[in-house]
Design an enzyme around this catalytic site. Sequence first.
Site, PDB file in Angstrom:
ATOM      1  N   HIS A 149       0.794  -1.225  -0.075  1.00 57.75           N
ATOM      2  CA  HIS A 149       0.083   0.002  -0.044  1.00 57.75           C
ATOM      3  C   HIS A 149       1.047   1.227  -0.012  1.00 57.75           C
ATOM      4  O   HIS A 149       2.204   1.331   0.054  1.00 57.75           O
ATOM      5  CB  HIS A 149      -1.003   0.001   1.449  1.00 57.75           C
ATOM      6  CG  HIS A 149      -0.496  -0.008   2.600  1.00 57.75           C
ATOM      7  ND1 HIS A 149       0.613   0.639   2.957  1.00 57.75           N
ATOM      8  CD2 HIS A 149      -0.556  -0.827   3.673  1.00 57.75           C
ATOM      9  CE1 HIS A 149       1.089   0.703   4.122  1.00 57.75           C
ATOM     10  NE2 HIS A 149       0.363  -0.427   4.820  1.00 57.75           N
ATOM     11  N   CYS A 157       3.467  -4.598   6.713  1.00 61.02           N
ATOM     12  CA  CYS A 157       2.942  -4.756   5.318  1.00 61.02           C
ATOM     13  C   CYS A 157       4.357  -3.857   4.572  1.00 61.02           C
ATOM     14  O   CYS A 157       5.170  -3.344   5.185  1.00 61.02           O
ATOM     15  CB  CYS A 157       1.985  -3.475   4.871  1.00 61.02           C
ATOM     16  SG  CYS A 157       0.438  -4.161   5.808  1.00 61.02           S
TER      17      CYS A 157
END
Length: 525
Positions: A149, A157
């Site tokens: 992202h 992430c």
Amino acid sequence: MTAHFKLMRKIAMTVPVLLLAAACSNQNSASIRSTSPVPQALLAEMQAKGMTRSAPILVRIYKKESELELWKQTSSGRYALLKSYPICRWSGQLGPKKTEGDRQVPEGFYSVSMSSMNPNSKYYLSYDIGFPNAYDRSLGRDGGNIMVHGSCSSRGCYAMTDNQVAEIYAVAREALQGGQASFQVQSLPFRMTPENMARNRRNPNIGFWQNLKEGTDNFEVTKQTVKVDVCKGRYVFNGEGGAACNIPSANQSVAAAVAEKKRGDDAKIASLISSGTKAVNYIYQDGGSNPIFVARAVDQSAVPGKDRPFSYSRVDVTEVALNDAGAPATDADADAAHRVTYAAAESLMMSEAAVARKPIKGPVDSKLVTKRQETVYAGLMGAKMPAPVPVKPVVLAATPAPASLSAPSSQLVATAAPEGQPFYARWLGYAPAEQPAPQAVAIKVDPIQTGTVPTVKIKDAKPKTVTAKTLTPKTLTPGKPMMASTALPASQMAELPPAITNPPAEQPFYKRWLGLGGGQSTATN
């Protein structure tokens, strides 16, 4: 009265329309992000490499190098590298993800379909890589919502810049809409070269990484998406080695080519070891960032959370040399491993407290951190943590600082900050107010070269008498990177503040440091 009533009625009818327009505007904003076209420059690159806009894609990610590669199928049917992107931030250590909240970015072979694409992400745009997969579930691993992202902030992430993720998202969208059912994501600890395999041969995850290399070897030979299965706690690629689970081999000629590549790589690994290549472990306080982003620490035009991380504190890696038994090779390596695993344990505890919305107030209990450190050390080094190497503390001459002493704004005044002090005091190099201030030390900090030993100079007009415990030129070498071979003992390191870059004040300190925003367990990432 009638005119007033009509005016109020008109206002009452207009407000819902304005609110609806505002809502539509927000919706359009999200829609524009997810439907933005592929940049013309990238389309031109595709054409030059024999790729079409809708051709299938494949993604390869390397933690240690902090790079994401976007591959695309050419007119020949084989995949070729389209573009490589520097990763803005990732969290945790090298090694697989095992449990929810461990800050680890998964390693393995994953699959992304259209349903995994999130056009309404809180972090600009995102896609879920698909953790846990069948392999992870077979080992009882849990967690989820692990994304690639934007927003440059990670808590499990791979965080990119907003512009990067918009470009990657657009290329992936075109491939999925063009008929590709899903694209493969190969998430790897590092580039699976003989050099990296030789250097990491004593890591506790080496068996798992050798299994991953079988998959990357298949890709290197075929330049095709690798067929992935699971058999008895191992990945099976293109069916090779899956007979025990009735998994047929996909192609014997491919299997033979992969075996030949493995023989060649194994010979290179053996040659590297015999020629003296040292085994090492790479230990992070909490993940890493591509070096390209370090230069943006002082770039006033770089927006935190958009095109650079919120903070650059402690994203450097500690390289610990190992002996043939897999233990730290020298006392300096042992001390470096002890120091960084203590910091990693403390980072993990602070993160867990923030996620649980129970922020730690006051000093962190050093005994609790040390207890957690034992677990962190064992996981990273594959052995029980030994007692720290006893060292004598470094003490400057106990001469009171002159009342007129002051440091320029480009310098920091640092004092000793032992491990028992509050977390933020050790992090920033502050001394608690209740302690008497020792001799002030003016330290020049390089705002870009993080992880270096600062130049130390005593600010006083007259020379001072120093004790036998004074620093020597061999102890501090100004301006050199601090690697394991030159690492200082923990008690000495406590007296040197890290290089900080005055992170922006638009968010609370703990949020900037912890990287809150990435990897949250919500469907809106």
